[in-house]
Design an enzyme around this catalytic site. Structure first.
Site, PDB file in Angstrom:
ATOM      1  N   VAL A   1       0.838  -1.201   0.000  1.00 53.48           N
ATOM      2  CA  VAL A   1       0.000   0.000   0.000  1.00 53.48           C
ATOM      3  C   VAL A   1       0.875   1.254   0.000  1.00 53.48           C
ATOM      4  CG1 VAL A   1      -1.848   1.243   1.190  1.00 53.48           C
ATOM      5  CG2 VAL A   1      -1.819  -1.265   1.239  1.00 53.48           C
ATOM      6  N   CYS A   2       1.438   1.552   1.162  1.00 53.02           N
ATOM      7  CA  CYS A   2       2.107   2.840   1.363  1.00 53.02           C
ATOM      8  C   CYS A   2       3.501   2.911   0.767  1.00 53.02           C
ATOM      9  CB  CYS A   2       2.146   3.166   2.855  1.00 53.02           C
ATOM     10  SG  CYS A   2       0.499   3.320   3.568  1.00 53.02           S
ATOM     11  N   VAL A   3       4.046   1.778   0.341  1.00 54.17           N
ATOM     12  CA  VAL A   3       5.308   1.782  -0.403  1.00 54.17           C
ATOM     13  C   VAL A   3       5.039   1.717  -1.899  1.00 54.17           C
ATOM     14  CG1 VAL A   3       7.450   0.521  -0.843  1.00 54.17           C
ATOM     15  CG2 VAL A   3       6.623   0.786   1.507  1.00 54.17           C
TER      16      VAL A   3
END
Length: 217
Positions: free
Chosen positions: A118-120
């Site tokens: 997700v956040c990477v």
């Protein structure tokens, strides 16, 4: 896709900027791709390595009031540094974070964070599409499952993102053991976080400083 090869493709500290994304308690509580202690160790090692090489490091969290503060093992490396707290899941849609990265003038963008899928993945894929030379440090990142982490890596590679581990990055930044300007700091990071390699190094130092016993008379 353009292949990432040749000497110029190797990472250089003077051209690098590091963004550490969402190393927070909420994300850690559902980290299942790695042993959590190792991700804490590796993300702290990555932060300390960046500091040793004077690589600008951006710290960012997402809704910290609910998700918790970034691990102190990271923030203690940069005492007093502002942490950019976002509402955007995708860091690369967060203007203050992107502006902070652009202000460094660096183009080798290095990312690690939770969760990989997700956040990477989102900022890495977007930044790569905008022309940034993006590298993800996989062992300072982690996902909600082994599958989620590995599929995210495959997805990012397909988008042209480079993958490395923190020790590989440290070695690439160092490049030549004759370069001594950051060597003391790097060896200290290795001693603290390098696992078996650090123990072997300290053993080597012990042996080098142990007098050879005299021959029997």
């Amino acid at each position: 896709m353009k292949f990432r090869n040749g000497l110029d493709s190797l990472l250089r500290p003077e051209d690098s900027v590091l963004v550490l994304i969402d190393h927070q308690p909420y994300q850690l509580s559902n980290l299942n791709s790695h042993e959590p202690t190792m991700v804490i160790n590796n993300s702290a090692a990555l932060a300390k390595t960046a500091k040793a090489f004077n690589v600008p490091t951006i710290l960012t969290s997402v809704v910290a009031a609910q998700g918790g503060d970034i691990f102190p093992q990271i923030t203690d490396v940069f005492p007093g540094q502002e942490i950019i707290d976002r509402t955007f899941v995708n860091t690369w849609e967060d203007k203050p974070t992107v502006d902070a990265v652009k202000a460094t003038g660096r183009k080798q963008l290095i990312i690690a964070g939770l969760w990989t899928e997700v956040c990477v993945a989102m900022p890495a894929i977007q930044a790569a599409g905008e022309g940034w030379d993006v590298t993800v440090i996989t062992d300072a990142s982690g996902g909600t499952s082994v599958e989620a982490h590995e599929v995210a890596i495959q997805r990012m590679i397909a988008a042209g993102v480079n993958m490395m581990t923190w020790m590989a990055l440290a070695s690439e930044w160092q490049r030549d053991w004759a370069r001594t300007e950051h060597l003391v700091e790097l060896l200290e990071v290795m001693k603290q976080h390098g696992g078996g390699s650090s123990i072997a190094y300290m053993w080597e130092q012990q042996l080098l400083n142990t007098p050879v016993p005299g021959s029997a008379g």
